[in-house]
Design an enzyme around this catalytic site. Structure first.
Site, PDB file in Angstrom:
ATOM      1  CG  ASP A   1      40.190  39.401  33.626  1.00 58.17           C
ATOM      2  OD1 ASP A   1      39.042  38.609  34.086  1.00 58.17           O
ATOM      3  OD2 ASP A   1      39.874  40.600  34.106  1.00 58.17           O
TER       4      ASP A   1
ATOM      5  CG  ASP B   1      41.986  43.665  35.569  1.00 58.62           C
ATOM      6  OD1 ASP B   1      41.741  42.681  36.781  1.00 58.62           O
ATOM      7  OD2 ASP B   1      41.363  44.091  35.336  1.00 58.62           O
TER       8      ASP B   1
END
Length: 921
Positions: A330, A649
């Site tokens: 990410d 996340d």
């Protein structure tokens, strides 16, 4: 009346009302809500059916290696060795427990998703406002939204007043999204649907109302729930290799035992004695200590990773990291700080650099040319910083040394920039107390505030401050502040050129402006409106900001590339932002075109299943992707044979985290759903920690390989010694109980010490091992067979030498037993590195190994000279000259292995990159 959200964003509010049979003012009636609840079911995610507890427990024993261990436990019990049998069955129980915990991970992830949507909702029913449980919402319900609310279902917005929703957990968008009731194109992505609010997201500011268009499994969150449940939990490379190894070992042991029994019968030996010998061979060939060694080595790897801020939730994941060939990461919070930071200020008079990263008010503001830091000598800079800090609704907080922002991250960045110049929030509020506000809106594209009283630095006592989009603020300005603090005609071309230059660097740019507005009592807060701003503002500057890359991110990416690991960014953010960050951390080469290297969700949707794997292999950045596309990306890489590590996340990352070979969740900013779906959690959310964990994983696999290379020669040697005795009709050189002593004590005292072996130099300078490479390479098998042959030849010769010299059978067997152990001890030092000599890696660099060897020697003295142990194990004391012969044979065996290692190293170094040291085909 469908409850799917598939097309509602492309319909007008009126069409949605008609389609749902809803009332946009009075809401549903209680009767209609009850009917729809019975029809569509509760607004909760479905509970997946799972196997019962007993089935899940029994399933943990369905493995060839477990079968071998159970057989070994049964044999040792039949031989009366109840302690050894208990140890073996204890290992089986531990492995079953670990497997049971692993299997429970998916259920925990799904439960985390279900808990996300359990909340209370404010609805209008029968024209009255009431609060109901989110489970009771039905399609067509009119839901009210306010700041701080968790969106309880998928809603089509029909009214909105400055409504902003944080959708980062669902879409990956790093900043809150403004919502309105407009009509959007049908093909637009979830992250860009401004007229929709999705279940599980959070309202940050404003208010609004929406009609429920999707509940339970029909929501976007429900689709992610389905993907998490459907994602395949892949076996790790280690478990696959151990399974293959166990099958080969099982077949080999049973085949050799059967052959031994058959040869004995053909030679006319007693059937019972021959069967006992065959059982002894099987016991000797089973590496009883292997499962314990694997578990303990992995556990030590877990402890080492924890010290480097990576918490492992699933033991085999430790080793999987070492075999990783692609890391999908990410952007926000992993490669970047997830803290917007003003890095520069442009004013009509000069350019200024702002040092320091994140929300901590630590750093300085200085001229890029003369490093002057005094803002009093730069009026435009002062007013730009004051404008950013005073025309601002955010607040800075500090907890246990960590600074954070309450409110919009962009406003937080401007607060911090002013504080670095000595204009802290308290001082700004004292100098420029606010009297009125024109709030930011998506149509207005700016925020304006009125300030002033007797303490104001403006001579008139009142001032208007504005901040917002460059073009919009510039349209309000007729002047700009020069170096002397005098308003001069604005140079629009210069301002736009400076903004374009900053934006081209991947920075977000906001403009600031001010205007003195006459005497203290010229007008009050109720007179403050947009008419006072148009064409009357004075431009003070541009503030450029970015969510900066983490300090160690670029070095970690470079280390991964050196290690032969591809790094790919997968984010829900915009392509331009992702491309800029990718360039800064080294994912993109600035000298090469980005065509094909950066793909958006729309690009991926246009690719066929056949085209996708190759496109994914080539690209390095994937922006604006959906949860399902993240899952497809991981699957495409796995189809190309990659071992994939995936970081994330948000809720949108959960399916891909579970599908990946190693799922890595963020511990600080990650959702509970992501953590439950992951195999590893980072306590610092830093990509550099992923690189460190890969390094530790490689060390773990190296140590496991070293243990196998050390233990198998003993097992094979013990089996071949017994086989040779049957073939030649001779007495067994080693008894079954003595074999058990060797296997169990050396595995603990000697073999397990390899788990503490430090990582070898250059471990991250070699490419990852091929995913299809077997656990035992050809070179490793040659090494194992070489040492096995030395053990068989040495023990056979010593056993018969002692008998010929007049020793009793127990004495000769004791000599052979001690020879096996001493050769193992000498060979143990060689196994500390499969390519380099022990002197090059440091003889005392693993002190646990020295302790283990000393402990094993004490045990050998005990089994040789303690009467009680002589009785139990049928051993006898031996003289010093026997020990000398044992030592000479052990040293000779060690010398042969050292020569083989040196010759093999000389042959392989010519075909490898400098610093790469492996033992392979």
């Amino acid at each position: 009346m469908p409850s799917s959200t598939a097309a509602h964003h492309e319909l007008t509010s009126h069409e949605v009302v008609l389609r749902l049979g809803a009332d946009p003012h009075r809401g549903l009636t209680d009767q209609k809500a009850a009917e729809r609840l019975a029809r569509f079911g509760p607004n909760s995610l479905p509970v997946a059916r799972t196997a019962g507890l007993a089935v899940r427990i029994v399933r943990q024993f369905h493995h060839p290696l477990i079968y071998v261990l159970i057989a070994a436990g049964a044999v040792t019990a039949a031989l009366g060795e109840y302690v050894d049998s208990a140890v073996i069955f204890g290992v089986v129980a531990i492995n079953a427990l670990v497997g049971f915990i692993q299997e429970s991970k998916a259920e925990a992830a799904l439960e985390g998703l279900r808990s996300m949507v359990r909340t209370q909702a404010k609805v209008i029913r029968d024209g009255r406002r009431r609060t109901v449980l989110s489970d009771e919402l039905v399609p067509g319900d009119l839901v009210l939204l306010e700041a701080g609310d968790k969106v309880p279902a998928d809603l089509r917005i029909i009214r909105a007043t400055e409504l902003w929703v944080d959708e980062s957990a669902l879409t990956g968008e790093s900043t809150p999204t403004v919502k309105d009731d407009g009509v959007l194109p049908g093909a637009i992505s979830v992250a860009d649907r401004r007229n929709m609010a999705y279940s599980g997201t959070l309202v940050t500011t404003g208010s609004g109302a929406g009609l429920v268009v999707g509940t339970g499994a029909e929501t976007e969150l429900g689709e992610i729930h389905r993907l998490v449940g459907a994602a395949e939990t892949l076996d790790t490379p280690l478990t696959k290799k151990l399974a293959e190894f166990s099958k080969i070992l099982t077949v080999g042991i049973l085949g050799l035992a059967a052959l031994t029994f058959g040869v004995g019968l053909l030679r006319g030996q007693d059937a019972v004695e021959t069967f006992t010998a065959a059982i002894a061979l099987a016991v000797g060939a089973i590496p009883e200590g292997l499962p314990a060694a694997v578990t303990i080595t992995l556990a030590i790897g877990v402890a080492r990773m924890a010290r480097r801020r990576a918490v492992i939730r699933r033991l085999p994941a430790v080793e999987t990291l070492g075999g990783t060939t692609v890391i999908c990461t990410d952007k926000t919070g992993t490669l970047t700080e997830n803290q917007m930071t003003v890095t520069g200020v442009w004013t009509p008079e000069a350019r200024f650099e702002v040092t320091g990263l994140g929300y901590a008010p630590e750093g300085s503001v200085h001229d890029v040319h003369d490093n002057a830091a005094a803002i009093d000598s730069h009026p435009a800079l002062r007013w730009s910083l004051l404008g950013g800090a005073a025309c601002n609704d955010a607040a800075l907080t500090e907890h246990e040394g960590r600074w954070d922002v309450v409110g919009d991250p962009t406003e937080g960045a401007m607060l911090v920039a002013a504080a670095k110049a000595g204009l802290g929030p308290g001082q700004v509020a004292q100098v420029l107390p606010r009297r009125a506000t024109i709030p930011f809106s998506s149509e207005r594209q700016y925020m304006a505030t009125l300030h002033g009283d007797a303490t104001s630095p403006v001579s008139s006592g009142q001032v208007v401050l504005v901040k917002g989009a460059v073009e919009r603020v510039l349209s309000l300005c007729a002047y700009q502040l020069d170096g002397k603090g005098v308003a001069a005609p604005v140079d629009r071309a210069a301002v736009l050129a400076a903004a374009a230059e900053l934006a081209g660097q991947g920075l977000r740019v906001l403009a600031t402006a001010m205007r003195p507005v006459g005497g203290t009592n010229e007008f009050g807060p109720t007179d403050f409106d947009e008419r006072l701003l148009s064409d009357r503002m004075v431009l003070t500057g541009l503030q450029a900001m970015v969510d900066p890359p983490r300090a160690a991110a670029a070095a970690a990416v470079a280390a991964c590339h050196t290690a032969g690991i591809a790094v790919k960014m997968i984010t829900g953010d915009h392509a331009a932002t992702a491309t800029a960050i990718a360039g800064r951390v080294g994912l993109l080469d600035p000298h090469e075109p980005v065509e094909g290297m950066v793909l958006t969700g729309a690009d991926l949707a246009a690719l066929s299943s056949e085209e996708l794997p190759e496109a994914v292999e080539r690209a390095s950045v994937f922006a604006r992707v959906s949860p399902e596309q993240k899952l497809r990306l991981v699957e495409a890489l796995q189809a190309r044979g990659h071992v994939v590590a995936m970081t994330g996340d948000g809720v949108n990352d959960a399916p891909a985290l579970r599908q990946a070979g190693i799922g890595v969740a963020m511990g600080l900013g990650g959702t509970e759903v992501a953590k439950d779906a992951a195999d590893m959690v980072l306590t610092d959310d830093d990509f550099a920690t992923v690189e460190a964990a890969v390094e530790e994983g490689r060390g773990v696999f190296d140590n496991l390989t070293k243990f196998i290379a050390w233990t198998l020669p003993t097992n094979i040697g013990e089996g071949l010694v017994i086989f040779a005795a049957i073939v030649f009709g001779a007495a067994l050189p080693i008894l079954p109980t003595q074999i058990l002593w060797i296997n169990m004590t050396t595995a603990v005292a000697l073999g397990l010490m390899l788990a503490f072996e430090p990582k070898e130099a250059g471990i991250m300078a070699r490419p990852p091992r091929a995913p299809d490479q077997p656990l035992l390479t050809r070179a490793l098998m040659v090494r194992i067979l070489l040492v096995s042959s030395l053990l068989v030849a040495g023990s056979w010769w010593l056993f018969h030498w002692e008998l010929a010299a007049g020793a009793s059978l127990p004495e000769a067997r004791t000599a052979a037993l001690n020879l096996f152990v001493l050769v193992e001890a000498v060979y143990l030092f060689s196994c500390r590195s499969l390519t380099r000599s022990v002197w090059r890696i440091g003889f005392f660099s693993n002190r646990w190994l020295i302790v283990g060897v000393l402990a094993q020697l004490v045990g050998q003295l005990a089994i040789t000279y303690v009467p009680a142990m002589n009785t139990i194990f049928d051993t006898a004391p031996i003289s010093g000259d026997v020990w000398l012969r044992i030592l000479m044979i052990a040293l000779a065996a060690g010398l042969v292995v050292a020569v083989d290692k040196r010759l093999r190293r000389s042959r392989t170094l010519g075909n490898q990159h400098p610093g790469v040291e492996t033992i392979g085909p």
